[in-house]
Design an enzyme around this catalytic site. Structure first.
Site, short mmCIF file in Angstrom:
data_model
loop_
_atom_site.label_atom_id
_atom_site.label_comp_id
_atom_site.label_asym_id
_atom_site.label_seq_id
_atom_site.Cartn_x
_atom_site.Cartn_y
_atom_site.Cartn_z
N GLY A 170 -5.72 6.96 12.43
CA GLY A 170 -4.55 7.65 12.98
C GLY A 170 -3.26 6.97 12.61
N GLY A 211 0.76 7.97 3.09
CA GLY A 211 -0.44 7.45 2.41
C GLY A 211 -1.66 8.27 2.80
N HIS A 212 -1.77 8.58 4.09
CA HIS A 212 -2.90 9.41 4.54
C HIS A 212 -2.77 10.84 3.99
CE1 HIS A 212 -2.65 6.35 7.89
NE2 HIS A 212 -3.91 6.26 7.54
N GLY A 269 -8.31 5.02 0.53
CA GLY A 269 -7.15 4.51 -0.20
C GLY A 269 -7.47 3.19 -0.90
N GLN A 328 -12.19 -2.93 1.25
CA GLN A 328 -12.88 -1.92 2.08
C GLN A 328 -13.50 -0.84 1.18
OE1 GLN A 328 -11.38 -0.13 5.88
NE2 GLN A 328 -10.69 1.51 4.54
N ASP A 346 -6.65 -0.60 0.68
CA ASP A 346 -7.72 -1.42 1.26
C ASP A 346 -8.81 -1.56 0.21
OD1 ASP A 346 -6.76 -1.76 4.10
OD2 ASP A 346 -6.73 0.41 3.94
N SER A 389 1.73 1.38 5.39
CA SER A 389 0.69 0.91 6.30
C SER A 389 1.16 1.17 7.73
CB SER A 389 0.47 -0.60 6.10
OG SER A 389 -0.21 -1.14 7.22
N SER A 390 0.22 1.50 8.58
CA SER A 390 0.58 1.72 9.99
C SER A 390 1.14 0.43 10.59
CB SER A 390 -0.64 2.16 10.78
OG SER A 390 -1.14 3.35 10.23
N ARG A 391 0.73 -0.71 10.06
CA ARG A 391 1.19 -1.99 10.63
C ARG A 391 2.61 -2.34 10.21
NH1 ARG A 391 -4.64 -3.46 10.10
NH2 ARG A 391 -5.36 -3.82 12.23
O1 PAF Z 1 -8.97 2.29 6.60
C1 PAF Z 1 -9.08 2.63 7.80
O2 PAF Z 1 -8.20 3.28 8.34
C2 PAF Z 1 -10.31 2.20 8.58
O3 PAF Z 1 -10.74 0.93 8.22
C3 PAF Z 1 -11.47 3.22 8.49
C4 PAF Z 1 -11.98 3.36 7.07
C5 PAF Z 1 -10.98 4.56 9.00
C6 PAF Z 1 -12.63 2.76 9.36
O4 PAF Z 1 -12.25 2.61 10.69
#
Ligand code: PAF
Length: 281
Positions: A28, A33-34, A146, A152, A149, A184-186
């Site tokens: 959320g 970016g999203h 994305g 990830q 990350d 980034s949300s942060r």
């Molecule tokens: O990248 C994110 O926003 C989170 O790490 C994800 C992939 C939604 C998992 O909670």
């Protein structure tokens, strides 16, 4: 646009889809970016499902789980404007029916404790767990992540490969502010002065990439060290700067054709991460 809070309703919805479904997993507080992830998802599938869930198991005890921005109403508007077909907005009990930390733990050899994993114990195990739950629920043909990350993304690719999942993992390039700062949300945690300094993280990665492209290819450790020093001199507290093989994030004795330089550094109370792919062809 459908909004599901319940996993059984979500399952029913995806079960009825006759054409390919794409999943965009998010926590959320959606931004451009999203939106780029949603746009790519809609190019690849007829139905786009966005999940919005701040996953507790990927936050350490001293991290920002409680403070993480939760902006569901604005997020739903953004999803609707992007033409998303369904949003999954579960609460913790919906995704962790046995309570926290859950009855299952995923162990990822190698990647789990390297780079960001060395500074965020248990983070990637938590990401892996929630991504497995979401892939299991939605069974999408494609899931979009994305490149911001980067570690990830490789964790998710490893999961899908090793566990023989049918979902295709689609990477999308990082979206940046005009001054280079990765969205980034942060970023909203940054004070005005930290925000002015923050683009130096990307500038440092670019400097490393230029040095490698210009032929400074002899000493990877020295390049990493000087980039880290540069960040520290500017007021960051660097966790690491690392030049790695792009395909698997393995350390490199000497430069290769396809690399990625990754960095994580703190500015005040905000931990920023970024990376830049380097192709020496
Ligand atoms: O990248 C994110 O926003 C989170 O790490 C994800 C992939 C939604 C998992 O909670």
């Amino acid at each position: 646009m459908f909004v599901f809070h319940n996993r059984h309703q979500l399952r029913q919805y995806v079960g009825k889809q006759k054409s390919p479904v794409a999943l965009v997993p998010t926590m959320g507080n959606l931004h451009a970016g999203h939106e780029a992830l949603m746009k790519r998802a809609s190019e690849l599938a007829a139905a786009v499902v966005v999940s919005i869930f701040v996953n507790p198991t990927q936050f350490g005890p001293t991290e920002d789980f409680a403070a993480y921005p939760r902006t569901a109403a604005e997020d739903l508007e953004r999803c609707a404007a992007q033409g998303v077909h369904a949003v999954f907005l579960p609460d913790v009990a919906e995704l962790y029916p046995d309570g926290l930390p859950g009855a299952v733990r995923i162990t990822l050899s190698g990647l789990e404790n390297d780079l960001c994993g060395a500074f965020r114990q248990g983070h990637f195990a938590g990401v892996a767990l929630v991504v497995m739950k979401l892939l299991g629920l939605v069974t999408p043909q494609v899931a979009v992540f994305g490149k911001k990350d980067y570690q990830q993304l490789l964790v998710v690719r490893t999961l899908v490969r090793e566990l023989c999942l049918p979902t295709v993992i689609e990477p999308v390039s990082t979206v940046r502010e005009a001054d280079g700062l990765a969205l980034s949300s942060r970023n909203r945690y940054l004070s005005a002065s930290e925000r002015r300094l923050a683009p130096e993280l990307y500038a440092t990665l670019q400097e490393v990439a230029h040095a490698l492209s210009a032929g400074r290819r002899d000493d990877i450790a020295a390049l990493e060290h000087s980039a880290s020093e540069r960040l520290a001199q500017q007021g960051f507290l660097p966790d690491y700067v690392a030049i790695r093989r792009a395909a698997d994030l393995q350390p490199l004795p000497s430069p290769e054709r396809e690399m990625v330089v990754l960095a994580a550094a703190r500015l005040g109370k905000t931990r920023l991460i970024d990376n830049l792919e380097i192709n020496l062809s």
